[in-house]
Write a protein that holds these residues in place. Structure first.
Motif, PDB file in Angstrom:
ATOM      1  N   LYS A   1      30.871  36.716  34.205  1.00 39.63           N
ATOM      2  CA  LYS A   1      32.256  36.405  34.574  1.00 39.63           C
ATOM      3  C   LYS A   1      33.231  37.313  33.840  1.00 39.63           C
ATOM      4  CE  LYS A   1      31.852  31.624  36.105  1.00 39.63           C
ATOM      5  NZ  LYS A   1      32.242  30.224  35.863  1.00 39.63           N
ATOM      6  N   HIS A   2      32.964  37.542  32.548  1.00 44.40           N
ATOM      7  CA  HIS A   2      33.837  38.419  31.771  1.00 44.40           C
ATOM      8  C   HIS A   2      33.722  39.863  32.261  1.00 44.40           C
ATOM      9  CE1 HIS A   2      35.361  35.557  28.829  1.00 44.40           C
ATOM     10  NE2 HIS A   2      34.148  35.051  28.712  1.00 44.40           N
ATOM     11  N   GLN A   3      32.496  40.310  32.538  1.00 47.71           N
ATOM     12  CA  GLN A   3      32.293  41.677  33.031  1.00 47.71           C
ATOM     13  C   GLN A   3      32.959  41.870  34.392  1.00 47.71           C
ATOM     14  OE1 GLN A   3      28.019  42.059  33.037  1.00 47.71           O
ATOM     15  NE2 GLN A   3      27.934  42.719  30.899  1.00 47.71           N
ATOM     16  N   ARG A   4      32.836  40.884  35.258  1.00 45.28           N
ATOM     17  CA  ARG A   4      33.408  40.961  36.600  1.00 45.28           C
ATOM     18  C   ARG A   4      34.932  41.035  36.528  1.00 45.28           C
ATOM     19  NH1 ARG A   4      34.211  36.196  40.265  1.00 45.28           N
ATOM     20  NH2 ARG A   4      34.251  36.890  42.425  1.00 45.28           N
ATOM     21  N   HIS A   5      35.509  40.252  35.627  1.00 46.45           N
ATOM     22  CA  HIS A   5      36.964  40.260  35.494  1.00 46.45           C
ATOM     23  C   HIS A   5      37.448  41.623  34.984  1.00 46.45           C
ATOM     24  CE1 HIS A   5      41.001  38.687  34.969  1.00 46.45           C
ATOM     25  NE2 HIS A   5      41.014  39.180  33.737  1.00 46.45           N
ATOM     26  N   ALA A   6      36.704  42.193  34.044  1.00 49.76           N
ATOM     27  CA  ALA A   6      37.099  43.482  33.475  1.00 49.76           C
ATOM     28  C   ALA A   6      36.877  44.627  34.464  1.00 49.76           C
ATOM     29  CB  ALA A   6      36.318  43.740  32.187  1.00 49.76           C
ATOM     30  N   PHE A   7      35.803  44.554  35.237  1.00 46.24           N
ATOM     31  CA  PHE A   7      35.429  45.637  36.147  1.00 46.24           C
ATOM     32  C   PHE A   7      36.212  45.572  37.454  1.00 46.24           C
ATOM     33  CE2 PHE A   7      32.707  48.036  39.009  1.00 46.24           C
ATOM     34  CZ  PHE A   7      32.201  49.047  38.201  1.00 46.24           C
ATOM     35  N   GLY A   8      36.534  44.333  37.865  1.00 48.44           N
ATOM     36  CA  GLY A   8      37.212  44.128  39.148  1.00 48.44           C
ATOM     37  C   GLY A   8      36.336  43.335  40.097  1.00 48.44           C
ATOM     38  N   HIS A   9      36.912  42.328  40.739  1.00 47.96           N
ATOM     39  CA  HIS A   9      36.139  41.440  41.607  1.00 47.96           C
ATOM     40  C   HIS A   9      35.642  42.125  42.872  1.00 47.96           C
ATOM     41  CE1 HIS A   9      37.742  37.356  39.883  1.00 47.96           C
ATOM     42  NE2 HIS A   9      37.437  38.228  38.940  1.00 47.96           N
ATOM     43  N   PHE A  10      36.260  43.208  43.266  1.00 51.47           N
ATOM     44  CA  PHE A  10      35.872  43.831  44.529  1.00 51.47           C
ATOM     45  C   PHE A  10      34.598  44.666  44.380  1.00 51.47           C
ATOM     46  CE2 PHE A  10      36.044  46.859  48.038  1.00 51.47           C
ATOM     47  CZ  PHE A  10      36.361  46.024  49.103  1.00 51.47           C
ATOM     48  N   PHE A  11      34.517  45.495  43.343  1.00 51.81           N
ATOM     49  CA  PHE A  11      33.409  46.439  43.228  1.00 51.81           C
ATOM     50  C   PHE A  11      32.269  45.967  42.338  1.00 51.81           C
ATOM     51  CE2 PHE A  11      36.882  49.459  44.369  1.00 51.81           C
ATOM     52  CZ  PHE A  11      36.341  49.895  45.561  1.00 51.81           C
ATOM     53  N   PHE A  12      32.511  45.018  41.455  1.00 49.87           N
ATOM     54  CA  PHE A  12      31.465  44.596  40.533  1.00 49.87           C
ATOM     55  C   PHE A  12      30.344  43.895  41.284  1.00 49.87           C
ATOM     56  CE2 PHE A  12      29.500  41.573  37.544  1.00 49.87           C
ATOM     57  CZ  PHE A  12      29.121  42.451  36.542  1.00 49.87           C
TER      58      PHE A  12
ATOM     59  N   GLY B   1      32.168  42.002  45.754  1.00 51.84           N
ATOM     60  CA  GLY B   1      33.201  41.635  46.711  1.00 51.84           C
ATOM     61  C   GLY B   1      33.190  42.556  47.917  1.00 51.84           C
ATOM     62  N   ALA B   2      32.847  43.833  47.688  1.00 49.55           N
ATOM     63  CA  ALA B   2      32.784  44.797  48.790  1.00 49.55           C
ATOM     64  C   ALA B   2      31.730  44.399  49.815  1.00 49.55           C
ATOM     65  CB  ALA B   2      32.497  46.195  48.246  1.00 49.55           C
ATOM     66  N   ASP B   3      30.624  43.820  49.348  1.00 50.17           N
ATOM     67  CA  ASP B   3      29.585  43.352  50.281  1.00 50.17           C
ATOM     68  C   ASP B   3      30.125  42.223  51.154  1.00 50.17           C
ATOM     69  OD1 ASP B   3      27.581  45.086  49.274  1.00 50.17           O
ATOM     70  OD2 ASP B   3      27.146  43.687  47.641  1.00 50.17           O
ATOM     71  N   VAL B   4      30.847  41.305  50.536  1.00 52.24           N
ATOM     72  CA  VAL B   4      31.445  40.204  51.297  1.00 52.24           C
ATOM     73  C   VAL B   4      32.461  40.755  52.290  1.00 52.24           C
ATOM     74  CG1 VAL B   4      32.693  38.015  51.146  1.00 52.24           C
ATOM     75  CG2 VAL B   4      31.097  38.667  49.324  1.00 52.24           C
ATOM     76  N   ASP B   5      33.242  41.736  51.851  1.00 51.67           N
ATOM     77  CA  ASP B   5      34.237  42.377  52.715  1.00 51.67           C
ATOM     78  C   ASP B   5      33.576  42.952  53.964  1.00 51.67           C
ATOM     79  OD1 ASP B   5      37.244  43.399  52.461  1.00 51.67           O
ATOM     80  OD2 ASP B   5      36.067  45.061  53.283  1.00 51.67           O
TER      81      ASP B   5
END
Length: 214
Positions: free
Chosen positions: A102-113, A121-125
Protein backbone atom coordinates in the motif's frame (compact mmCIF):
# COMPACT_ATOMS: atom_id res chain seq x y z
CA UNK A 1 -27.84 7.27 -23.29
CA UNK A 2 -27.34 7.23 -19.53
CA UNK A 3 -24.83 5.23 -17.49
CA UNK A 4 -25.38 5.04 -13.73
CA UNK A 5 -22.26 3.99 -11.84
CA UNK A 6 -22.79 2.55 -8.37
CA UNK A 7 -20.18 1.33 -5.93
CA UNK A 8 -21.13 -1.69 -3.81
CA UNK A 9 -22.25 -1.32 -0.19
CA UNK A 10 -19.82 -1.50 2.71
CA UNK A 11 -18.07 -4.87 2.68
CA UNK A 12 -16.18 -6.82 5.31
CA UNK A 13 -12.93 -5.73 3.67
CA UNK A 14 -13.85 -2.07 4.18
CA UNK A 15 -13.91 -2.50 7.97
CA UNK A 16 -11.43 -5.34 8.50
CA UNK A 17 -8.34 -5.32 6.27
CA UNK A 18 -7.21 -8.65 7.73
CA UNK A 19 -10.28 -10.23 6.13
CA UNK A 20 -8.30 -10.29 2.85
CA UNK A 21 -5.86 -12.71 4.52
CA UNK A 22 -8.50 -15.37 5.14
CA UNK A 23 -11.22 -14.73 2.52
CA UNK A 24 -10.65 -14.30 -1.23
CA UNK A 25 -11.40 -10.74 -2.35
CA UNK A 26 -14.16 -11.89 -4.68
CA UNK A 27 -15.92 -13.70 -1.81
CA UNK A 28 -15.98 -10.88 0.76
CA UNK A 29 -19.60 -10.27 1.89
CA UNK A 30 -21.41 -7.04 2.65
CA UNK A 31 -21.58 -5.97 6.27
CA UNK A 32 -24.95 -5.41 7.92
CA UNK A 33 -24.51 -1.69 7.23
CA UNK A 34 -23.60 -2.49 3.61
CA UNK A 35 -26.86 -4.37 3.16
CA UNK A 36 -28.77 -1.43 4.62
CA UNK A 37 -26.94 0.94 2.29
CA UNK A 38 -27.87 -1.17 -0.73
CA UNK A 39 -31.55 -1.29 0.21
CA UNK A 40 -31.58 2.48 0.76
CA UNK A 41 -29.82 3.10 -2.56
CA UNK A 42 -32.62 1.30 -4.38
CA UNK A 43 -34.94 4.31 -4.17
CA UNK A 44 -32.27 6.62 -5.56
CA UNK A 45 -31.40 4.29 -8.43
CA UNK A 46 -35.06 3.76 -9.35
CA UNK A 47 -35.50 7.52 -9.56
CA UNK A 48 -32.43 7.83 -11.79
CA UNK A 49 -33.58 4.98 -14.04
CA UNK A 50 -37.06 6.43 -14.48
CA UNK A 51 -39.82 4.62 -16.33
CA UNK A 52 -37.74 3.15 -19.13
CA UNK A 53 -35.98 -0.21 -19.29
CA UNK A 54 -32.51 -0.64 -17.82
CA UNK A 55 -29.64 -3.02 -18.49
CA UNK A 56 -27.49 -3.93 -15.49
CA UNK A 57 -23.82 -4.87 -15.74
CA UNK A 58 -22.62 -6.23 -12.43
CA UNK A 59 -19.14 -7.18 -11.24
CA UNK A 60 -19.05 -10.92 -10.40
CA UNK A 61 -17.77 -10.27 -6.86
CA UNK A 62 -20.07 -11.33 -4.03
CA UNK A 63 -20.42 -7.81 -2.61
CA UNK A 64 -21.48 -6.29 -5.95
CA UNK A 65 -23.93 -9.04 -6.82
CA UNK A 66 -25.53 -8.78 -3.38
CA UNK A 67 -25.72 -5.00 -3.68
CA UNK A 68 -27.55 -5.29 -6.99
CA UNK A 69 -29.92 -7.89 -5.56
CA UNK A 70 -30.84 -5.62 -2.64
CA UNK A 71 -31.47 -2.62 -4.90
CA UNK A 72 -34.63 -4.29 -6.14
CA UNK A 73 -34.21 -2.92 -9.67
CA UNK A 74 -36.26 -4.83 -12.29
CA UNK A 75 -33.59 -4.75 -14.98
CA UNK A 76 -34.53 -5.96 -18.44
CA UNK A 77 -31.02 -7.35 -18.92
CA UNK A 78 -28.66 -8.49 -16.18
CA UNK A 79 -25.10 -9.26 -17.22
CA UNK A 80 -22.37 -10.53 -14.91
CA UNK A 81 -19.42 -8.55 -16.26
CA UNK A 82 -15.88 -9.55 -15.14
CA UNK A 83 -14.34 -6.52 -16.87
CA UNK A 84 -15.81 -4.20 -14.22
CA UNK A 85 -14.46 -6.22 -11.27
CA UNK A 86 -12.13 -4.84 -8.59
CA UNK A 87 -8.40 -4.39 -9.21
CA UNK A 88 -6.79 -7.78 -8.62
CA UNK A 89 -4.48 -7.76 -5.59
CA UNK A 90 -3.62 -11.45 -5.92
CA UNK A 91 -4.97 -14.26 -3.80
CA UNK A 92 -5.02 -14.49 0.01
CA UNK A 93 -2.76 -11.67 1.17
CA UNK A 94 -0.03 -11.57 3.78
CA UNK A 95 -0.84 -8.72 6.23
CA UNK A 96 2.76 -7.45 6.43
CA UNK A 97 3.26 -7.49 2.66
CA UNK A 98 -0.18 -5.91 2.20
CA UNK A 99 0.86 -2.87 4.27
CA UNK A 100 4.20 -2.55 2.45
CA UNK A 101 2.48 -2.71 -0.94
CA UNK A 102 0.00 0.00 0.00
CA UNK A 103 2.83 2.38 0.85
CA UNK A 104 4.75 1.48 -2.33
CA UNK A 105 1.63 1.89 -4.47
CA UNK A 106 0.89 5.30 -2.99
CA UNK A 107 4.46 6.47 -3.60
CA UNK A 108 4.72 4.99 -7.11
CA UNK A 109 1.22 5.93 -8.27
CA UNK A 110 -2.00 3.93 -8.39
CA UNK A 111 -2.12 3.82 -12.18
CA UNK A 112 1.24 2.24 -13.05
CA UNK A 113 2.19 0.32 -9.91
CA UNK A 114 1.74 -3.39 -10.55
CA UNK A 115 0.82 -5.56 -7.60
CA UNK A 116 2.73 -8.87 -7.37
CA UNK A 117 0.46 -11.62 -8.73
CA UNK A 118 -2.12 -8.90 -9.43
CA UNK A 119 -2.88 -5.92 -11.63
CA UNK A 120 -1.84 -2.34 -12.09
CA UNK A 121 -4.38 0.43 -12.50
CA UNK A 122 -3.36 0.48 -16.16
CA UNK A 123 -4.50 -3.15 -16.49
CA UNK A 124 -7.91 -2.24 -15.07
CA UNK A 125 -8.02 0.76 -17.43
CA UNK A 126 -7.51 -1.57 -20.40
CA UNK A 127 -10.32 -3.94 -19.47
CA UNK A 128 -12.67 -1.05 -18.68
CA UNK A 129 -11.94 0.32 -22.15
CA UNK A 130 -12.83 -3.08 -23.64
CA UNK A 131 -16.08 -3.09 -21.67
CA UNK A 132 -17.04 0.38 -22.91
CA UNK A 133 -16.23 -0.51 -26.51
CA UNK A 134 -18.35 -3.64 -26.32
CA UNK A 135 -21.21 -1.78 -24.64
CA UNK A 136 -21.20 0.86 -27.38
CA UNK A 137 -21.19 -1.84 -30.06
CA UNK A 138 -24.11 -3.65 -28.42
CA UNK A 139 -26.17 -0.50 -28.29
CA UNK A 140 -25.50 0.30 -31.95
CA UNK A 141 -26.13 -3.25 -33.17
CA UNK A 142 -29.14 -4.08 -30.98
CA UNK A 143 -31.98 -1.57 -31.09
CA UNK A 144 -33.70 -3.37 -28.19
CA UNK A 145 -30.82 -2.74 -25.80
CA UNK A 146 -31.97 -0.30 -23.06
CA UNK A 147 -30.59 3.22 -23.34
CA UNK A 148 -30.10 3.36 -19.58
CA UNK A 149 -27.31 1.24 -18.14
CA UNK A 150 -26.56 0.51 -14.49
CA UNK A 151 -23.01 -0.59 -13.64
CA UNK A 152 -22.49 -1.98 -10.12
CA UNK A 153 -18.76 -2.00 -9.55
CA UNK A 154 -15.89 -0.86 -7.32
CA UNK A 155 -14.25 2.42 -6.36
CA UNK A 156 -11.08 2.32 -8.46
CA UNK A 157 -12.87 0.74 -11.40
CA UNK A 158 -15.51 3.49 -11.41
CA UNK A 159 -12.83 6.20 -11.42
CA UNK A 160 -11.05 4.52 -14.32
CA UNK A 161 -14.25 4.10 -16.29
CA UNK A 162 -14.78 7.86 -16.01
CA UNK A 163 -11.14 8.49 -16.90
CA UNK A 164 -11.69 6.60 -20.15
CA UNK A 165 -14.97 8.26 -21.07
CA UNK A 166 -13.74 11.79 -20.36
CA UNK A 167 -10.12 11.32 -21.47
CA UNK A 168 -8.86 12.47 -18.09
CA UNK A 169 -5.11 12.58 -17.62
CA UNK A 170 -3.45 10.01 -15.40
CA UNK A 171 -2.39 12.86 -13.11
CA UNK A 172 -6.01 13.91 -12.66
CA UNK A 173 -7.13 10.33 -12.07
CA UNK A 174 -4.54 9.92 -9.31
CA UNK A 175 -5.74 13.15 -7.68
CA UNK A 176 -9.29 11.86 -7.22
CA UNK A 177 -10.82 9.87 -4.39
CA UNK A 178 -13.11 6.88 -4.76
CA UNK A 179 -16.83 7.39 -4.29
CA UNK A 180 -18.15 6.17 -0.95
CA UNK A 181 -19.85 2.79 -0.61
CA UNK A 182 -23.23 2.81 -2.37
CA UNK A 183 -22.53 6.27 -3.78
CA UNK A 184 -23.33 6.86 -7.44
CA UNK A 185 -22.28 8.98 -10.38
CA UNK A 186 -24.48 9.57 -13.43
CA UNK A 187 -23.10 9.93 -16.95
CA UNK A 188 -25.37 11.32 -19.67
CA UNK A 189 -24.61 11.57 -23.38
CA UNK A 190 -26.22 14.65 -24.96
CA UNK A 191 -25.65 13.48 -28.54
CA UNK A 192 -22.27 15.16 -28.70
CA UNK A 193 -20.35 14.21 -25.60
CA UNK A 194 -20.59 12.68 -22.14
CA UNK A 195 -21.42 14.78 -19.10
CA UNK A 196 -20.79 13.92 -15.45
CA UNK A 197 -23.51 14.91 -12.98
CA UNK A 198 -21.04 15.94 -10.25
CA UNK A 199 -17.31 15.72 -9.67
CA UNK A 200 -15.39 13.22 -7.60
CA UNK A 201 -13.86 14.41 -4.34
CA UNK A 202 -10.32 15.58 -5.06
CA UNK A 203 -7.56 15.28 -2.44
CA UNK A 204 -5.15 17.53 -4.36
CA UNK A 205 -5.07 19.68 -7.47
CA UNK A 206 -3.95 17.72 -10.50
CA UNK A 207 -0.22 18.44 -11.10
CA UNK A 208 -0.90 19.02 -14.81
CA UNK A 209 -3.73 21.48 -14.15
CA UNK A 210 -6.40 19.16 -15.58
CA UNK A 211 -9.95 19.45 -14.22
CA UNK A 212 -12.90 17.07 -14.10
CA UNK A 213 -15.66 19.25 -15.51
CA UNK A 214 -15.33 21.59 -18.51
Amino acid sequence: MRIILLRHGQSLGNVDELAYCRIPDHALPLTELGEQQAVAAGDTIRELVGEGPVAAYVSPYRRTRRTFELLGIPAERIVTEPRVREQDWGNLQDPVQQEVLKHQRHAFGHFFFRLPNGESGADVDDRVAAFLDRLEARMHQDETHPRTVLVVSHGLTIRLLCRRLFDWSIELFESLSNVDTCENRVLDHDGTRWRLDRPFAQWRDSPDGAVQLP
